[in-house]
Design a protein around this motif. Sequence first.
Motif, PDB file in Angstrom:
ATOM      1  N   LEU A  64      39.392  10.697  76.589  1.00  0.00           N
ATOM      2  CA  LEU A  64      39.476  11.358  75.285  1.00  0.00           C
ATOM      3  C   LEU A  64      40.712  10.905  74.511  1.00  0.00           C
ATOM      4  O   LEU A  64      40.649  10.723  73.284  1.00  0.00           O
ATOM      5  CB  LEU A  64      39.482  12.880  75.461  1.00  0.00           C
ATOM      6  N   VAL A  65      41.816  10.710  75.209  1.00  0.00           N
ATOM      7  CA  VAL A  65      43.039  10.283  74.515  1.00  0.00           C
ATOM      8  C   VAL A  65      42.943   8.821  74.100  1.00  0.00           C
ATOM      9  O   VAL A  65      43.199   8.469  72.935  1.00  0.00           O
ATOM     10  CB  VAL A  65      44.276  10.501  75.412  1.00  0.00           C
ATOM     11  N   THR A  66      42.563   7.966  75.016  1.00  0.00           N
ATOM     12  CA  THR A  66      42.639   6.521  74.756  1.00  0.00           C
ATOM     13  C   THR A  66      41.462   5.985  73.951  1.00  0.00           C
ATOM     14  O   THR A  66      41.632   5.045  73.167  1.00  0.00           O
ATOM     15  CB  THR A  66      42.730   5.745  76.079  1.00  0.00           C
ATOM     16  N   ALA A  67      40.271   6.567  74.138  1.00  0.00           N
ATOM     17  CA  ALA A  67      39.082   6.034  73.464  1.00  0.00           C
ATOM     18  C   ALA A  67      38.629   6.870  72.279  1.00  0.00           C
ATOM     19  O   ALA A  67      38.046   6.335  71.331  1.00  0.00           O
ATOM     20  CB  ALA A  67      37.923   5.911  74.463  1.00  0.00           C
ATOM     21  N   GLU A  68      38.914   8.165  72.299  1.00  0.00           N
ATOM     22  CA  GLU A  68      38.428   9.051  71.242  1.00  0.00           C
ATOM     23  C   GLU A  68      39.533   9.571  70.335  1.00  0.00           C
ATOM     24  O   GLU A  68      39.257  10.245  69.345  1.00  0.00           O
ATOM     25  CB  GLU A  68      37.664  10.234  71.860  1.00  0.00           C
ATOM     26  N   ASN A  85      48.194  17.298  86.262  1.00  0.00           N
ATOM     27  CA  ASN A  85      47.692  18.342  85.385  1.00  0.00           C
ATOM     28  C   ASN A  85      47.326  17.744  84.032  1.00  0.00           C
ATOM     29  O   ASN A  85      47.701  16.608  83.707  1.00  0.00           O
ATOM     30  CB  ASN A  85      48.765  19.426  85.198  1.00  0.00           C
ATOM     31  N   THR A  86      46.615  18.505  83.226  1.00  0.00           N
ATOM     32  CA  THR A  86      46.124  17.993  81.943  1.00  0.00           C
ATOM     33  C   THR A  86      47.241  17.418  81.090  1.00  0.00           C
ATOM     34  O   THR A  86      47.109  16.339  80.513  1.00  0.00           O
ATOM     35  CB  THR A  86      45.390  19.109  81.176  1.00  0.00           C
ATOM     36  N   HIS A  87      48.366  18.125  80.990  1.00  0.00           N
ATOM     37  CA  HIS A  87      49.445  17.636  80.115  1.00  0.00           C
ATOM     38  C   HIS A  87      50.042  16.340  80.646  1.00  0.00           C
ATOM     39  O   HIS A  87      50.411  15.455  79.877  1.00  0.00           O
ATOM     40  CB  HIS A  87      50.522  18.704  79.931  1.00  0.00           C
ATOM     41  N   GLN A  88      50.126  16.209  81.975  1.00  0.00           N
ATOM     42  CA  GLN A  88      50.681  14.990  82.542  1.00  0.00           C
ATOM     43  C   GLN A  88      49.761  13.797  82.284  1.00  0.00           C
ATOM     44  O   GLN A  88      50.223  12.705  81.941  1.00  0.00           O
ATOM     45  CB  GLN A  88      50.907  15.178  84.043  1.00  0.00           C
ATOM     46  N   VAL A  89      48.470  14.025  82.444  1.00  0.00           N
ATOM     47  CA  VAL A  89      47.500  12.949  82.216  1.00  0.00           C
ATOM     48  C   VAL A  89      47.464  12.562  80.742  1.00  0.00           C
ATOM     49  O   VAL A  89      47.534  11.376  80.386  1.00  0.00           O
ATOM     50  CB  VAL A  89      46.101  13.383  82.694  1.00  0.00           C
ATOM     51  N   ALA A  92      50.735  10.986  79.524  1.00  0.00           N
ATOM     52  CA  ALA A  92      50.930   9.643  80.072  1.00  0.00           C
ATOM     53  C   ALA A  92      50.186   8.621  79.225  1.00  0.00           C
ATOM     54  O   ALA A  92      50.618   7.469  79.088  1.00  0.00           O
ATOM     55  CB  ALA A  92      50.449   9.582  81.519  1.00  0.00           C
ATOM     56  N   ALA A  93      49.068   9.076  78.643  1.00  0.00           N
ATOM     57  CA  ALA A  93      48.286   8.186  77.779  1.00  0.00           C
ATOM     58  C   ALA A  93      48.839   8.143  76.364  1.00  0.00           C
ATOM     59  O   ALA A  93      48.768   7.109  75.697  1.00  0.00           O
ATOM     60  CB  ALA A  93      46.827   8.630  77.751  1.00  0.00           C
ATOM     61  N   ALA A  94      49.376   9.269  75.885  1.00  0.00           N
ATOM     62  CA  ALA A  94      49.993   9.351  74.551  1.00  0.00           C
ATOM     63  C   ALA A  94      51.022  10.471  74.607  1.00  0.00           C
ATOM     64  O   ALA A  94      50.672  11.646  74.739  1.00  0.00           O
ATOM     65  CB  ALA A  94      48.942   9.635  73.476  1.00  0.00           C
ATOM     66  N   ALA A  95      52.287  10.106  74.500  1.00  0.00           N
ATOM     67  CA  ALA A  95      53.368  11.057  74.749  1.00  0.00           C
ATOM     68  C   ALA A  95      53.385  12.231  73.774  1.00  0.00           C
ATOM     69  O   ALA A  95      53.957  13.273  74.073  1.00  0.00           O
ATOM     70  CB  ALA A  95      54.712  10.333  74.706  1.00  0.00           C
ATOM     71  N   ASP A  96      52.746  12.080  72.612  1.00  0.00           N
ATOM     72  CA  ASP A  96      52.807  13.138  71.607  1.00  0.00           C
ATOM     73  C   ASP A  96      51.660  14.145  71.716  1.00  0.00           C
ATOM     74  O   ASP A  96      51.471  14.976  70.826  1.00  0.00           O
ATOM     75  CB  ASP A  96      52.852  12.550  70.199  1.00  0.00           C
ATOM     76  N   CYS A  97      50.897  14.107  72.800  1.00  0.00           N
ATOM     77  CA  CYS A  97      49.803  15.071  72.968  1.00  0.00           C
ATOM     78  C   CYS A  97      50.346  16.493  73.106  1.00  0.00           C
ATOM     79  O   CYS A  97      51.416  16.719  73.676  1.00  0.00           O
ATOM     80  CB  CYS A  97      48.975  14.720  74.202  1.00  0.00           C
ATOM     81  N   LYS A  98      49.562  17.437  72.589  1.00  0.00           N
ATOM     82  CA  LYS A  98      49.895  18.853  72.696  1.00  0.00           C
ATOM     83  C   LYS A  98      48.854  19.544  73.568  1.00  0.00           C
ATOM     84  O   LYS A  98      47.662  19.302  73.418  1.00  0.00           O
ATOM     85  CB  LYS A  98      49.924  19.506  71.315  1.00  0.00           C
ATOM     86  N   ILE A  99      49.344  20.415  74.449  1.00  0.00           N
ATOM     87  CA  ILE A  99      48.449  21.096  75.384  1.00  0.00           C
ATOM     88  C   ILE A  99      48.765  22.576  75.414  1.00  0.00           C
ATOM     89  O   ILE A  99      49.938  22.972  75.494  1.00  0.00           O
ATOM     90  CB  ILE A  99      48.580  20.512  76.815  1.00  0.00           C
ATOM     91  N   VAL A 100      47.730  23.392  75.347  1.00  0.00           N
ATOM     92  CA  VAL A 100      47.865  24.831  75.561  1.00  0.00           C
ATOM     93  C   VAL A 100      47.052  25.187  76.798  1.00  0.00           C
ATOM     94  O   VAL A 100      45.854  24.925  76.865  1.00  0.00           O
ATOM     95  CB  VAL A 100      47.369  25.651  74.353  1.00  0.00           C
ATOM     96  N   TYR A 101      47.731  25.759  77.776  1.00  0.00           N
ATOM     97  CA  TYR A 101      47.077  26.252  78.983  1.00  0.00           C
ATOM     98  C   TYR A 101      46.806  27.740  78.841  1.00  0.00           C
ATOM     99  O   TYR A 101      47.607  28.478  78.246  1.00  0.00           O
ATOM    100  CB  TYR A 101      47.959  26.036  80.206  1.00  0.00           C
ATOM    101  N   LEU A 116      55.288  23.284  83.680  1.00  0.00           N
ATOM    102  CA  LEU A 116      54.498  22.595  82.666  1.00  0.00           C
ATOM    103  C   LEU A 116      55.340  22.336  81.421  1.00  0.00           C
ATOM    104  O   LEU A 116      55.119  22.898  80.357  1.00  0.00           O
ATOM    105  CB  LEU A 116      53.246  23.410  82.329  1.00  0.00           C
ATOM    106  N   THR A 117      56.333  21.471  81.573  1.00  0.00           N
ATOM    107  CA  THR A 117      57.298  21.262  80.495  1.00  0.00           C
ATOM    108  C   THR A 117      56.889  20.162  79.530  1.00  0.00           C
ATOM    109  O   THR A 117      57.237  20.212  78.363  1.00  0.00           O
ATOM    110  CB  THR A 117      58.677  20.927  81.088  1.00  0.00           C
ATOM    111  N   GLY A 118      56.173  19.158  80.004  1.00  0.00           N
ATOM    112  CA  GLY A 118      55.693  18.113  79.111  1.00  0.00           C
ATOM    113  C   GLY A 118      56.769  17.143  78.670  1.00  0.00           C
ATOM    114  O   GLY A 118      57.904  17.153  79.142  1.00  0.00           O
ATOM    115  N   THR A 119      56.387  16.288  77.728  1.00  0.00           N
ATOM    116  CA  THR A 119      57.300  15.270  77.210  1.00  0.00           C
ATOM    117  C   THR A 119      58.063  15.807  76.010  1.00  0.00           C
ATOM    118  O   THR A 119      57.701  16.814  75.413  1.00  0.00           O
ATOM    119  CB  THR A 119      56.513  14.021  76.765  1.00  0.00           C
ATOM    120  N   GLY A 120      59.125  15.090  75.659  1.00  0.00           N
ATOM    121  CA  GLY A 120      59.878  15.489  74.483  1.00  0.00           C
ATOM    122  C   GLY A 120      59.100  15.301  73.194  1.00  0.00           C
ATOM    123  O   GLY A 120      59.257  16.058  72.241  1.00  0.00           O
ATOM    124  N   GLU A 121      58.218  14.281  73.169  1.00  0.00           N
ATOM    125  CA  GLU A 121      57.453  14.003  71.958  1.00  0.00           C
ATOM    126  C   GLU A 121      56.305  14.987  71.770  1.00  0.00           C
ATOM    127  O   GLU A 121      55.944  15.339  70.651  1.00  0.00           O
ATOM    128  CB  GLU A 121      56.888  12.571  72.011  1.00  0.00           C
TER     129      GLU A 121
END
Length: 266
Positions: A64-68, A85-89, A92-101, A116-121
């Motif tokens: 979904l991140v890389t192709a869609e 976990n979802t945020h790590q995956v 890793a594909a796009a650092a600026d992804c946002k995730i709500v669990y 579940l801290t995620g990236t800075g971006e």
Amino acid sequence: MTDSDAKLDTTVPHSARVWNYWLGGKDNYQVDRQVGDDFANLYPDIAVVARQSRAFLKRAVTHLVTAEGIKQFLDIGTGMPTAENTHQVAQAAAADCKIVYVDNDPLVLVHARALLTGTGEGRTEYVDASLHAPEKILQAAEGTLDLSQPVGLILMNILGHVPDLEQAVSIVRTLLGGLPSGSYLVTADGTNVIDGPAFEDAIAVWNANAPLSYHLRHPDQIRRFLEGLEVLEPGLVPCAEWRPDAGATGDEVRAVDEYGAVGRKP
């Protein structure tokens, strides 16, 4: 004492903690391990189901991140943080992804906030809410996600906890109804068509010991969750058969009673 502390009960098993145990995690209690072992004695493939489910989630989110081009995800019933976990995956594909669990187990809440801290971006947030309150979930997610833009909705091994199929379908439709065109549903749940009797016996042990029951469904019933969506190839299939990694072998590709699919909201 917080409300979540008051709800924490270590005397009964909880699906998130038992699932964590099957994945090799350490965030569980003796009661979870006992039920997990009893379950595995009746249905040894449950550990394979757990691993294949996580691998399917990784492949689906990466696609979904890389192709869609999906950059935001709503993951409901996430369970205990383990690996990939979802945020790590996604990040890793796009650092600026946002995730709500979203989950409503207090132990999950404690560990999610810590891990579940995620990236800075990007951004990773956690909502303490029940699947049975989809409107509340959507409202809470708006604090992090832009619901005018496509979202990846993730419902992994949670809809089986809704005993009534029509109610489960209604929950999915309400959640998707709050998301725009171009959003995706990633879903998987336990089935009873490959090794049904053994899995059903193990589920009976679970349901006799846990406050939150789980119900295996035929793939035709799971397909109801995908109604109105453009289902990506290869459709609703055993998780191991959904776009397996090149070179996958053994248990990585062996079909077990866990069916998954990815669908796009037109």
